[in-house]
Structures are given as structure tokens and as C-alpha cells.
Enzyme design. Structure first.
Site, PDB file in Angstrom:
ATOM      1  NE  ARG A 136     -43.864  28.832  52.002  1.00  0.00           N
ATOM      2  CZ  ARG A 136     -43.487  29.704  52.957  1.00  0.00           C
ATOM      3  NH1 ARG A 136     -43.838  29.499  54.222  1.00  0.00           N
ATOM      4  NH2 ARG A 136     -42.764  30.752  52.662  1.00  0.00           N
ATOM      5  NE  ARG A 177     -34.088  38.096  54.652  1.00  0.00           N
ATOM      6  CZ  ARG A 177     -35.257  38.060  55.283  1.00  0.00           C
ATOM      7  NH1 ARG A 177     -35.425  38.741  56.405  1.00  0.00           N
ATOM      8  NH2 ARG A 177     -36.250  37.323  54.822  1.00  0.00           N
ATOM      9  CE  LYS A 191     -43.151  33.465  48.271  1.00  0.00           C
ATOM     10  NZ  LYS A 191     -41.972  33.232  49.177  1.00  0.00           N
ATOM     11  CB  THR A 251     -48.892  36.226  54.084  1.00  0.00           C
ATOM     12  OG1 THR A 251     -48.104  35.750  53.008  1.00  0.00           O
ATOM     13  CG2 THR A 251     -47.990  36.914  55.092  1.00  0.00           C
TER      14      THR A 251
END
Ligand code: G6P
Ligand code: MG
Length: 483
Positions: A34, A75, A221, A282
Site C-alpha cells: 500500500r 484537519r 474505504k 487499522t
């Protein structure tokens, strides 16, 4: 010869970019590398991709490359002193006008004006994957005023989520669009789309992918509360994708950790029913960022995903930035193999009593039914163009290995993600048709997968080049003359 069926995806990063480490990762069992487009430059990604392909080829391994788009993660900007420490009860503000590099104990900048619009008084904001929690007390045109509910450190560029989800950032940013072009240039095998809300986001990604001339399969995702809010949305999202990832980091923050296990099982099941591959991701071996062995809880988590029948388990920081990337892949491989020995991993109840929609799907599922009920079957040979026939087969629990026989590099790499599927380069078009079965079985004999007296199933279509054309299943007795 027992080989591992569950595949390992490992993220490459600073801890895993030297040829020595990449080689050891591949030898330890890496199936999919990845590349995280949230970090690093295009040149770094290209260099890593080249390295993986060269080293895999040197060892006769097939490793797929997956690019992961950054997506619209919201963010905070930066602090004047890099980090602050917040206490419960403190007041804090997010501001679209405050200077981007001068956050203080009271306020920090944000680049996403819609955050103000999207938030209501009483909303809970989760920063840094939920380590710091705040409640919105009031809003102005360009600021959110909050009170800290759970204190802790807060540093530059940490992510913001809202409890319950619902922040409306579109799924593909300008950077993502540029990275789709990069993915085309790099001929990536998979491309992961971050934070899709629904099928429409995946359809947009597919259009951009096609326009860029990229052939990567798209991985959705699943990491927003909206995506799993109801079955129709989730199934629509899966239908619009080629594969899915249970992206537990952001998903857990938005829906709460207590809901996560149930949702993981549901996503895996729904993906398999729709003939899609699924990655569980994760924090699977999080403690291995700093320790050379996993905790019992991590072992249990990986094994649980294997028993759920995920196609692949994934490493993030463990392999990208940790101190033990190779040990982490080795530990995953070991735990997967152990869990695969459990009878739950071998007996299928999948789609019994359901209708099939396609001819090749029916052949693939009939193949698996036979393989699981006829003890002499040692291997399945699927002659395939795109990898689709072995993909359908690998939705079914089994201990019989599935071999994707294909002449195409793209397909050889792609099937690296599918549980229980290995690839063998093979071009039936070069052979007279009556020699194809024998030549295919000879490849398995040569590799020691089967012996005289074993049984093998072979699937193919009438022509040698038609995607979706599989219409034949043969049961072959190794050692007899095969036609
Ligand atoms: C190979 C076989 C064909 C078959 C095709 C299926 O080309 O030789 O007979 O029709 O694969 O490909 P698919 O991509 O649908 O698995
Ligand atoms: Mg995420």
C-alpha cells in the site's frame, strides 16, 4: 503444502523503503503493498512501486500495488509552538480566518470553511482519532466556539471528525484528482477512495479513473457513519466499487468503538455476497510499532477477521513507520494460518438457498460446492482473463487452493488480494485446445501442488479471451490422459 489463504496488505513508508526491508517483507509474505498518498512525494511513491515490482519478480512472487488517496480528511492547521495541552472545561475555537501557522492555547486555524456551516450547537467534535473531544457551544460566521470535554495534547494537522458523521466534504479533492493521474502513470492495481459517502462518490471516482486511463480496481474505504447508516447505502456503495476496505480508524471515531465489531462483520458479509474482495484495516497490530510481538488482543483481532472471512488484513503504521515491519508481517502470516485451521474457515454456508445471477457465477459456485464436498479435489484451476472467475470462487469458504491461470500481468497482480487465490502465468491461446487441460495440470504437478491420483477442477469458457465467458467446469483425474 499448506499455503496461507488470507492476504496481507502492508503500507510502505520510511521504515520500509530500502530494498533490503522490501525484500524481507516480500519473503515474509507481503501480498499487496500500500502506498499512502497522504504522505510522501510522487517520486517517492514511484521509486517504491518500482522496487516492489522488481524484487517480487526476482523471487517469482506476485505482489499487487494499492494507492490510497488522501481524501477530504478535515484537519486543523498548525500551532505556533507545535502543540498545546487542553484540559477539561477549557474554551477553544476553530477559525477560518486565524493565521494558519499560529494556533494558540485558545484558537487554531482550519482550511475548511464548511465545517462552521455543518456544525450545530451541541455537536461533539473528535480530534486526533477521538483522543480530544469538544462540544460546540456557539458559532459565528467564521468560528466555532467549543468547550473541551476530554482534554489531552493537540498538535499540528490533527484530524477532526464529528460524532455521528455528517460533515459534507466531497470525497475527491484536487490532490486526489492529481493522484488518480499518478496512479495511471504508475499502472497501479488498486486505488482506494477515502471517505466516500455513497455510490455517487464511487461513480465519480470511476469516471475520473477512466478519464485518466487508469485501470486500477477501485476500493471503497468504508469510514463514514453515513456509509453504514442503512443497508441500502452500504450495499449501493459496495455495488459501485470493485473491492472494499473496513477502514476502522475513522469509522470507529464516527460510530463509536462499541458498534465497530458488528459493522465489520456486516461489511465483510455484504461484500462477499456481491462478489467483492474486502480488506480489514487499522490498528491490527498497533503495539508492534514499538514491540517485536503482538498483544493477545491483537492476535485475537486478526484471527477474528480471518474467521469473518476477510480477504486481507492490513498493516498501516506498523509497517510504514514502526520499528518491526518484518516481524509484523511474519506475525500476521502466522496468526492467519492458525485461524485458517479452524473449521469455521473451511465450511461454507454462504449463499446457500440464494439465486445466482450469471452463468460464470453459477459455474464458479458449483466449482466450490464440488471442491468442498468431494474429498479428492486438491486444487482448482481457473483460466481467467480479468480474475473475475477466481474472485467469485474465493467468496466461498474452502481449504482447496484456487489457481488463477492467466497470461496478463495485471491479473496476476490483482488476484494477490483475493483470499485463497494464487496465480500461475499461463496462456492457453498458445496451445492446441486438446492440450490445454494437460498443460494446466502439468503446471500444478511441476509445483508439487498435486500428485498422480489427485482430482482437480478446471473452469474455462468456449473462447480463450472472453471476460465473463466461463461456462465450463471439468473434473480431472491427475494421471489419466487429459483432454
Ligand atoms: C480465460 C479462459 C476463457 C474464459 C475467460 C474468463 O480467457 O481461457 O475460456 O472465458 O478466461 O475470464 P474472466 O475474466 O471472466 O475470469
Ligand atoms: Mg481513514
Amino acid at each position: 503444502m499448506i499455503s496461507r489463504r488470507t492476504k496481507i496488505v502492508a503500507t510502505l513508508g520510511p521504515a520500509s523503503s530500502s530494498p533490503e526491508v522490501v525484500e524481507k517483507l516480500i519473503l515474509a509474505g507481503l501480498n499487496v503493498a500500500r502506498l499512502n498518498f497522504s504522505h510522501g512525494t510522487p517520486d517517492e511513491h514511484k521509486a517504491r512501486a518500482r522496487m516492489v515490482r522488481e524484487i517480487a519478480a526476482k523471487h517469482g512472487r506476485f505482489v499487487a500495488l494499492l494507492g490510497d488517496l488522501q481524501g477530504p480528511k478535515i484537519r486543523i492547521a498548525k500551532f505556533a509552538d507545535k502543540r498545546i495541552e487542553l484540559k477539561e472545561g477549557d474554551s477553544f475555537r476553530f477559525s477560518v480566518t486565524h493565521p494558519r501557522d499560529a494556533g494558540t492555547q485558545d484558537v487554531v486555524g482550519i482550511d475548511y470553511p464548511d465545517l462552521i456551516k455543518d456544525c450545530r450547537v451541541g455537536d461533539e467534535l473528535l480530534l486526533d482519532d477521538g483522543r480530544v473531544v469538544m462540544r460546540v457551544e456557539s458559532t459565528t460566521a467564521d468560528e466555532l466556539h467549543c468547550v473541551v470535554l476530554t482534554g489531552g495534547p493537540l498538535s499540528d494537522h490533527k484530524g477532526i471528525n464529528r460524532r455521528g458523521g455528517g460533515l459534507t466534504a466531497p470525497a475527491l479533492t484536487a490532490k486526489d484528482k492529481a493522484d488518480i493521474k499518478l496512479a495511471a502513470e504508475m499502472e497501479l492495481d488498486y486505488l482506494a477512495v477515502s471517505f466516500p459517502r455513497d455510490a455517487a462518490d464511487m461513480e465519480l471516482a470511476r469516471r475520473l479513473r477512466d478519464e485518466a486511463g487508469c485501470t486500477a480496481w477501485l476500493v471503497a474505504k468504508i469510514e463514514r457513519a453515513e456509509a453504514v447508516a442503512d443497508d441500502d447505502t452500504l450495499n449501493g456503495l459496495i455495488r459501485a466499487s470493485d473491492a472494499v476496505m473496513v477502514a476502522r480508524g475513522d469509522l470507529g471515531v464516527e460510530i463509536g468503538d462499541a458498534e465497530l465489531v458488528g459493522i465489520q462483520k456486516k461489511i465483510i458479509k455484504y461484500a462477499r455476497v456481491q462478489n467483492k474482495a474486502v480488506i480489514t484495516a487499522t490498528q491490527m497490530m498497533e503495539s508492534m510499532i514499538t514491540n517485536s510481538m503482538p498483544t493477545r488482543a491483537e492476535v485475537s483481532d486478526v484471527a477474528n477477521a480471518v474467521l469473518d472471512y476477510t480477504d486481507a488484513v492490513m498493516l498501516s503504521a506498523e509497517s510504514a513507520a514502526g520499528s518491526y515491519p518484518i516481524e509484523a508481517v511474519e506475525a500476521m502470516a502466522r496468526v492467519c494460518l492458525g485461524a485458517e485451521r479452524n473449521p469455521i474457515s473451511r465450511k461454507s454456508m454462504h449463499r446457500l438457498g440464494e439465486q445466482f445471477t450469471r452463468c460464470d457465477e453459477s459455474i464458479a459456485l458449483a466449482t466450490m460446492y464440488t471442491a468442498n464436498h468431494f474429498p479428492g479435489i486438491k486444487a482448482i484451476i481457473s483460466l481467467t482473463e480479468s480474475g473475475y472467475s477466481p474472485l467469485i470462487m474465493s467468496r466461498i469458504r474452502s481449504s482447496v487452493p484456487i489457481f488463477a491461470f492467466t497470461p496478463h500481468r495485471e491479473t496476476q497482480a490483482r488476484v494477490a488480494l483475493f483470499r485463497g487465490v494464487e496465480t500461475i502465468p499461463f496462456d492457453p491461446a498458445n496451445l492446441p485446445s486438446e492440450k490445454v487441460s494437460q498443460a494446466a495440470v502439468d503446471e500444478l504437478l511441476k509445483r508439487g501442488v498435486v500428485q498422480q491420483g489427485d482430482w482437480v477442477i478446471l473452469t474455462k469458457g468456449d473462447s480463450y479471451h472472453t471476460i465473463g465467458g466461463t461456462n465450463t467446469m471439468k473434473i480431472l483425474h491427475v494421471g489419466e490422459p487429459l483432454a
